[in-house]
Design a protein around this motif. Structure first.
Motif, PDB file in Angstrom:
ATOM      1  N   LYS A 235      64.843  -9.282   6.813  1.00  0.00           N
ATOM      2  CA  LYS A 235      64.122 -10.533   6.607  1.00  0.00           C
ATOM      3  C   LYS A 235      62.733 -10.467   7.230  1.00  0.00           C
ATOM      4  O   LYS A 235      61.778 -11.019   6.692  1.00  0.00           O
ATOM      5  CB  LYS A 235      64.916 -11.690   7.211  1.00  0.00           C
ATOM      6  CG  LYS A 235      66.227 -11.989   6.495  1.00  0.00           C
ATOM      7  CD  LYS A 235      66.947 -13.163   7.136  1.00  0.00           C
ATOM      8  CE  LYS A 235      68.246 -13.466   6.402  1.00  0.00           C
ATOM      9  NZ  LYS A 235      68.990 -14.591   7.043  1.00  0.00           N
ATOM     10  N   ALA A 236      62.627  -9.792   8.374  1.00  0.00           N
ATOM     11  CA  ALA A 236      61.328  -9.682   9.049  1.00  0.00           C
ATOM     12  C   ALA A 236      61.311  -8.439   9.926  1.00  0.00           C
ATOM     13  O   ALA A 236      62.322  -8.081  10.533  1.00  0.00           O
ATOM     14  CB  ALA A 236      61.052 -10.924   9.892  1.00  0.00           C
ATOM     15  N   ILE A 237      60.147  -7.764   9.972  1.00  0.00           N
ATOM     16  CA  ILE A 237      59.947  -6.596  10.839  1.00  0.00           C
ATOM     17  C   ILE A 237      58.669  -6.841  11.623  1.00  0.00           C
ATOM     18  O   ILE A 237      57.588  -6.945  11.044  1.00  0.00           O
ATOM     19  CB  ILE A 237      59.831  -5.298  10.021  1.00  0.00           C
ATOM     20  CG1 ILE A 237      61.089  -5.086   9.165  1.00  0.00           C
ATOM     21  CG2 ILE A 237      59.627  -4.102  10.941  1.00  0.00           C
ATOM     22  CD1 ILE A 237      61.005  -3.882   8.241  1.00  0.00           C
ATOM     23  N   THR A 238      58.788  -6.956  12.934  1.00  0.00           N
ATOM     24  CA  THR A 238      57.643  -7.308  13.764  1.00  0.00           C
ATOM     25  C   THR A 238      57.518  -6.345  14.945  1.00  0.00           C
ATOM     26  O   THR A 238      58.436  -5.584  15.252  1.00  0.00           O
ATOM     27  CB  THR A 238      57.782  -8.744  14.303  1.00  0.00           C
ATOM     28  OG1 THR A 238      59.010  -8.851  15.056  1.00  0.00           O
ATOM     29  CG2 THR A 238      57.819  -9.754  13.157  1.00  0.00           C
TER      30      THR A 238
ATOM     31  N   ASN B  67      57.971  -0.699  20.361  1.00  0.00           N
ATOM     32  CA  ASN B  67      58.751  -1.832  20.861  1.00  0.00           C
ATOM     33  C   ASN B  67      58.734  -2.937  19.801  1.00  0.00           C
ATOM     34  O   ASN B  67      57.917  -3.846  19.860  1.00  0.00           O
ATOM     35  CB  ASN B  67      58.188  -2.343  22.187  1.00  0.00           C
ATOM     36  CG  ASN B  67      59.018  -3.444  22.793  1.00  0.00           C
ATOM     37  OD1 ASN B  67      60.197  -3.605  22.458  1.00  0.00           O
ATOM     38  ND2 ASN B  67      58.425  -4.216  23.679  1.00  0.00           N
ATOM     39  N   GLY B  68      59.632  -2.815  18.831  1.00  0.00           N
ATOM     40  CA  GLY B  68      59.620  -3.744  17.712  1.00  0.00           C
ATOM     41  C   GLY B  68      60.942  -4.458  17.540  1.00  0.00           C
ATOM     42  O   GLY B  68      61.908  -4.254  18.296  1.00  0.00           O
ATOM     43  N   ARG B  69      60.971  -5.287  16.509  1.00  0.00           N
ATOM     44  CA  ARG B  69      62.148  -6.117  16.249  1.00  0.00           C
ATOM     45  C   ARG B  69      62.373  -6.179  14.741  1.00  0.00           C
ATOM     46  O   ARG B  69      61.435  -6.407  13.970  1.00  0.00           O
ATOM     47  CB  ARG B  69      61.919  -7.527  16.801  1.00  0.00           C
ATOM     48  CG  ARG B  69      63.084  -8.493  16.614  1.00  0.00           C
ATOM     49  CD  ARG B  69      64.141  -8.278  17.647  1.00  0.00           C
ATOM     50  NE  ARG B  69      65.115  -9.374  17.652  1.00  0.00           N
ATOM     51  CZ  ARG B  69      66.283  -9.298  18.278  1.00  0.00           C
ATOM     52  NH1 ARG B  69      66.614  -8.210  18.950  1.00  0.00           N
ATOM     53  NH2 ARG B  69      67.121 -10.323  18.255  1.00  0.00           N
TER      54      ARG B  69
ATOM     55  N   ALA C 238      64.063  -2.129  18.003  1.00  0.00           N
ATOM     56  CA  ALA C 238      63.746  -0.830  17.412  1.00  0.00           C
ATOM     57  C   ALA C 238      62.550  -0.204  18.101  1.00  0.00           C
ATOM     58  O   ALA C 238      61.613  -0.897  18.505  1.00  0.00           O
ATOM     59  CB  ALA C 238      63.466  -0.984  15.916  1.00  0.00           C
ATOM     60  N   GLY C 239      62.591   1.126  18.226  1.00  0.00           N
ATOM     61  CA  GLY C 239      61.477   1.856  18.816  1.00  0.00           C
ATOM     62  C   GLY C 239      61.498   3.314  18.400  1.00  0.00           C
ATOM     63  O   GLY C 239      62.566   3.934  18.347  1.00  0.00           O
ATOM     64  N   VAL C 240      60.343   3.868  18.107  1.00  0.00           N
ATOM     65  CA  VAL C 240      60.235   5.263  17.692  1.00  0.00           C
ATOM     66  C   VAL C 240      60.229   6.168  18.923  1.00  0.00           C
ATOM     67  O   VAL C 240      59.597   5.874  19.929  1.00  0.00           O
ATOM     68  CB  VAL C 240      58.948   5.479  16.863  1.00  0.00           C
ATOM     69  CG1 VAL C 240      58.702   6.968  16.600  1.00  0.00           C
ATOM     70  CG2 VAL C 240      59.037   4.725  15.551  1.00  0.00           C
ATOM     71  N   ARG C 241      60.937   7.285  18.828  1.00  0.00           N
ATOM     72  CA  ARG C 241      60.922   8.285  19.896  1.00  0.00           C
ATOM     73  C   ARG C 241      59.630   9.099  19.829  1.00  0.00           C
ATOM     74  O   ARG C 241      59.185   9.498  18.747  1.00  0.00           O
ATOM     75  CB  ARG C 241      62.122   9.223  19.770  1.00  0.00           C
ATOM     76  CG  ARG C 241      63.472   8.560  20.009  1.00  0.00           C
ATOM     77  CD  ARG C 241      64.580   9.605  19.973  1.00  0.00           C
ATOM     78  NE  ARG C 241      65.888   9.005  20.199  1.00  0.00           N
ATOM     79  CZ  ARG C 241      67.018   9.701  20.231  1.00  0.00           C
ATOM     80  NH1 ARG C 241      66.982  11.021  20.030  1.00  0.00           N
ATOM     81  NH2 ARG C 241      68.168   9.090  20.438  1.00  0.00           N
TER      82      ARG C 241
END
Length: 239
Positions: A41-44, A49-51, A67-70
């Motif tokens: 529904k949404a990616i912020t 450091n995301g959601r 969510a977070g990228v390595r």
């Protein structure tokens, strides 16, 4: 300080700042998630450091994820993203790493419980539990698979105790993801097969000849086979 070195340092600083504020939505696309029946529904937030809100994988709701990228895998050409939903009462939570390495889509160390709903109906499966499950696909074919899988059955069948569900380990067979599961006694077996295009088959076999089964099981979709009864379903995971 030489002028050339100053310019290089400024350039590196600009790149570092740009990377720091890189939006998570861009990383989701780069990781191949949008090509693997994933939606939200949404990616912020930033890539670090995301959601992800209202995440969904095909027919399976994943909820709201951090969510977070390595960083380190980026230096080897891999884009790996950690996903997490903290456990709460009545919810086992979720941990997973997803991403891309070359042409391979990766799902690593997934631990969660997914509600199956009516996805496998009339086969009486209600939930699938993954423990440190890892799967990779390339060109629509399963390349590697591992980890423990348990499927819970929602069926009241005389003579059977299926409360512990059916257990097994994920594997690849001829480019297809296969989950060969069985009960503790080995008398009940469920084989789930999933292709890269989302097409699946599931076959549940019950060994035995309980008299009550003669009338009950056909009404549930089972048919008599040598040494017992079986039910098979096929379909395609919705986007």
């Amino acid at each position: 300080m030489p002028r050339a070195l100053t310019y290089v340092l400024i350039l590196l600083a600009v790149i570092a700042v740009a990377l720091f504020f890189l939006p998570l939505r861009l990383a989701v696309g780069m990781a191949g998630l949008e090509d693997s029946r994933f939606s939200a529904k949404a990616i912020t937030g930033s890539v670090w450091n995301g959601r992800i809100e209202g995440a969904q994988l095909g027919p399976f709701p994943l909820g709201d994820l951090d969510a977070g990228v390595r960083i380190l895998p980026l230096f080897t050409g891999e884009l790996l993203m950690d996903l997490e939903r903290a456990p709460v009462a009545g919810d086992a939570g979720l941990t997973a790493t997803v991403g891309k390495s070359g042409n391979r889509l990766l799902v690593e160390d997934v631990t969660t419980v997914l509600s199956l709903g009516s996805q496998l109906a009339p086969l009486p499966a209600s939930a699938i539990e993954l423990q440190a499950a890892s799967i990779s696909f390339a060109g629509g074919r399963c390349q590697s698979a591992s980890g423990q899988v348990r499927v819970s059955l929602d069926a009241n069948i005389p003579g059977l105790n299926l409360k512990q569900g059916l257990l097994g380990n994920a594997e690849c067979q001829d480019g297809v993801l296969v989950l060969p599961l069985q009960s503790g006694s080995g008398m009940e077996r469920l084989t789930l097969k999933l292709q890269g295009n989302g097409f699946y088959t599931a076959r549940l076999f019950l060994s035995g000849s309980d008299r009550a089964w003669t009338l009950l099981l056909p009404t549930l979709g089972f048919r008599p086979v040598p040494d017992g009864y079986a039910i098979k379903v096929a379909g395609q995971l919705a986007r």
